[in-house]
Design an enzyme around this catalytic site. Sequence first.
Site, PDB file in Angstrom:
ATOM      1  N   GLY A 273      37.497  51.174  46.853  1.00  0.00           N
ATOM      2  CA  GLY A 273      37.567  50.721  45.467  1.00  0.00           C
ATOM      3  C   GLY A 273      37.068  51.781  44.508  1.00  0.00           C
ATOM      4  O   GLY A 273      35.902  52.164  44.548  1.00  0.00           O
TER       5      GLY A 273
ATOM      6  N   LYS B  21      27.706  33.018  35.784  1.00  0.00           N
ATOM      7  CA  LYS B  21      28.919  33.847  35.870  1.00  0.00           C
ATOM      8  C   LYS B  21      30.051  33.032  35.264  1.00  0.00           C
ATOM      9  O   LYS B  21      29.985  31.805  35.209  1.00  0.00           O
ATOM     10  CB  LYS B  21      29.226  34.145  37.349  1.00  0.00           C
ATOM     11  CG  LYS B  21      30.163  35.302  37.571  1.00  0.00           C
ATOM     12  CD  LYS B  21      29.434  36.619  37.599  1.00  0.00           C
ATOM     13  CE  LYS B  21      30.390  37.770  37.837  1.00  0.00           C
ATOM     14  NZ  LYS B  21      29.694  39.047  37.990  1.00  0.00           N
TER      15      LYS B  21
ATOM     16  N   GLY C 102      37.071  51.890  40.977  1.00  0.00           N
ATOM     17  CA  GLY C 102      37.114  51.368  39.611  1.00  0.00           C
ATOM     18  C   GLY C 102      35.983  51.925  38.783  1.00  0.00           C
ATOM     19  O   GLY C 102      35.536  53.065  38.980  1.00  0.00           O
TER      20      GLY C 102
HETATM   21  P1  NAD Z   1      37.048  47.520  38.850  1.00  0.00           P
HETATM   22  O1  NAD Z   1      37.942  46.356  38.621  1.00  0.00           O
HETATM   23  O2  NAD Z   1      36.886  48.532  37.779  1.00  0.00           O
HETATM   24  O3  NAD Z   1      37.495  48.303  40.163  1.00  0.00           O
HETATM   25  C1  NAD Z   1      37.822  47.692  41.354  1.00  0.00           C
HETATM   26  C2  NAD Z   1      38.753  48.649  42.077  1.00  0.00           C
HETATM   27  O4  NAD Z   1      38.949  48.170  43.410  1.00  0.00           O
HETATM   28  C3  NAD Z   1      40.117  48.761  41.442  1.00  0.00           C
HETATM   29  O5  NAD Z   1      40.429  50.135  41.270  1.00  0.00           O
HETATM   30  C4  NAD Z   1      41.047  48.107  42.458  1.00  0.00           C
HETATM   31  O6  NAD Z   1      42.352  48.686  42.476  1.00  0.00           O
HETATM   32  C5  NAD Z   1      40.317  48.349  43.751  1.00  0.00           C
HETATM   33  N1  NAD Z   1      40.630  47.450  44.848  1.00  0.00           N
HETATM   34  C6  NAD Z   1      40.786  46.105  44.813  1.00  0.00           C
HETATM   35  N2  NAD Z   1      41.043  45.623  46.049  1.00  0.00           N
HETATM   36  C7  NAD Z   1      41.038  46.693  46.884  1.00  0.00           C
HETATM   37  C8  NAD Z   1      41.241  46.863  48.271  1.00  0.00           C
HETATM   38  N3  NAD Z   1      41.499  45.828  49.075  1.00  0.00           N
HETATM   39  N4  NAD Z   1      41.170  48.104  48.783  1.00  0.00           N
HETATM   40  C9  NAD Z   1      40.919  49.172  48.001  1.00  0.00           C
HETATM   41  N5  NAD Z   1      40.726  49.082  46.668  1.00  0.00           N
HETATM   42  C10 NAD Z   1      40.783  47.860  46.109  1.00  0.00           C
HETATM   43  O7  NAD Z   1      35.625  46.886  39.273  1.00  0.00           O
HETATM   44  P2  NAD Z   1      34.189  47.563  39.166  1.00  0.00           P
HETATM   45  O8  NAD Z   1      33.594  47.261  37.844  1.00  0.00           O
HETATM   46  O9  NAD Z   1      34.261  48.972  39.650  1.00  0.00           O
HETATM   47  O10 NAD Z   1      33.378  46.671  40.213  1.00  0.00           O
HETATM   48  C11 NAD Z   1      33.607  46.805  41.601  1.00  0.00           C
HETATM   49  C12 NAD Z   1      32.810  45.757  42.354  1.00  0.00           C
HETATM   50  O11 NAD Z   1      31.427  45.897  42.027  1.00  0.00           O
HETATM   51  C13 NAD Z   1      33.154  44.317  42.019  1.00  0.00           C
HETATM   52  O12 NAD Z   1      32.962  43.516  43.168  1.00  0.00           O
HETATM   53  C14 NAD Z   1      32.116  43.937  40.973  1.00  0.00           C
HETATM   54  O13 NAD Z   1      31.893  42.544  40.915  1.00  0.00           O
HETATM   55  C15 NAD Z   1      30.919  44.682  41.512  1.00  0.00           C
HETATM   56  N6  NAD Z   1      29.922  44.999  40.509  1.00  0.00           N
HETATM   57  C16 NAD Z   1      30.256  45.721  39.412  1.00  0.00           C
HETATM   58  C17 NAD Z   1      29.302  46.018  38.472  1.00  0.00           C
HETATM   59  C18 NAD Z   1      29.619  46.839  37.256  1.00  0.00           C
HETATM   60  O14 NAD Z   1      28.687  47.355  36.611  1.00  0.00           O
HETATM   61  N7  NAD Z   1      30.885  47.041  36.909  1.00  0.00           N
HETATM   62  C19 NAD Z   1      27.976  45.578  38.645  1.00  0.00           C
HETATM   63  C20 NAD Z   1      27.651  44.876  39.807  1.00  0.00           C
HETATM   64  C21 NAD Z   1      28.634  44.583  40.727  1.00  0.00           C
END
Ligand code: NAD
Length: 378
Positions: free
Chosen positions: A194, A95, A196
């Site tokens: 969350g 990572k 995202g």
């Molecule tokens: P992202 O950055 O697109 O979205 C994260 C969202 O969480 C944002 O909208 C942010 O405003 C919100 N957020 C942050 N803190 C918060 C809180 N305390 N309460 C409510 N909302 C909050 O990230 P993502 O790509 O959607 O990934 C989300 C999680 O999943 C991360 O932990 C990431 O490491 C994990 N993940 C993502 C992927 C992927 O394919 N993108 C794969 C495996 C794991």
Amino acid sequence: MKSQVLEKKVVSAKHSLEIVSLNIEGYEQVLKVVDSQAGLTAIIAIHNTALGPALGGIRIYPYATFDAALKDVLRLAKGMTYKSAVAGVGFGGGKSVIIADPKKNKTAQLLLAFGAAVEQLQGQYICAEDVGCCVEDVKIVRKATRYVVGLPNAKSSGDPGPFTAWGTYRGICATAKHLFGTDSLEGRTVAVQGLGNVGTHLVSNLFWAGANVIVADLDMIKAQKLASQFRVRIASASEILQAECDILAPCAMGAVLNNDTVAKLRCKAVAGCANNQLLDDSHADVLRSRGILYAPDFVINAGGLLNVAAELEEEGYNPALSRNHVNRIYNTLTSVYTISDRTGESTHDAAVALANYRIRYGVGKRVMPPTFHHIIEE
Ligand code: NAD
């Protein structure tokens, strides 16, 4: 965090890049990367490459201290080792984190300097997007290194978010099956923290499955958008973890399951995509003692990894193959629940034991080197 500087080298004339190797026990390589001209301070952690080259996303986040960033990247890299081992993709765990505010400091110069550091590793670490880093950013990183996956082009797998969301959704179904004897989510309440790249798609999947969904995001506009689209209920970011629900799906940042939160949970299970949900492994035991079923994050959130890994297969990327692999998360998670029931250990410990077994005996070890099709076609 104890670290020892092993070696310091200036890497290229084009980038004023300095790479310092840190000696961290249990990790194969940890590099501090600095390019003061580009405003870059980053860490690349390679935890374990026993099953194949390390693969893991780039997180861009304004960490308060270097030590906080180091702690995060070490946990994330180790999680990737477990995730890859259990998913059987023939990759190891790595990572990277860039210490920067993605809204203010994410310049092309910074991303290119980071890419130059990845290129120095000659494929030992393959990067992709993560929190704070989107596929368009990865496209810029690609200009400085070939060791990139998840690019927005025809030869690549693109945004892993929808695949992670689908895998998480299938994991939620497996969790419901284990809890209720049926994997139908019709009428079940799922709280999503969350919204995202992953959370938004997950909400859509849950809606179509007939679940009652509660959503929360620090960004109220995101929550309102989904509420108007699907008529889901909005909770405040401070309330969502305590929402009364069948399944809580943490899809934001890590360490949400800690001493403060676990005692207050009002769900029957936790099953979400966020990496490193447990502040500490012991919190998995606390969840178990409270009778809350926990879907180990590195098992349920492997959909994106499975999708980007498919891009590196010799025959090239095929989304249908990815879909088949991602659907397997349902069975893998069910096996973890079954092992945990049988042994009495936490589901997290059961999943870690499964990963360690596969690493020790080379189960799923890569025999063919990955093929970077986007390079061949250029
Ligand atoms: P992202 O950055 O697109 O979205 C994260 C969202 O969480 C944002 O909208 C942010 O405003 C919100 N957020 C942050 N803190 C918060 C809180 N305390 N309460 C409510 N909302 C909050 O990230 P993502 O790509 O959607 O990934 C989300 C999680 O999943 C991360 O932990 C990431 O490491 C994990 N993940 C993502 C992927 C992927 O394919 N993108 C794969 C495996 C794991």
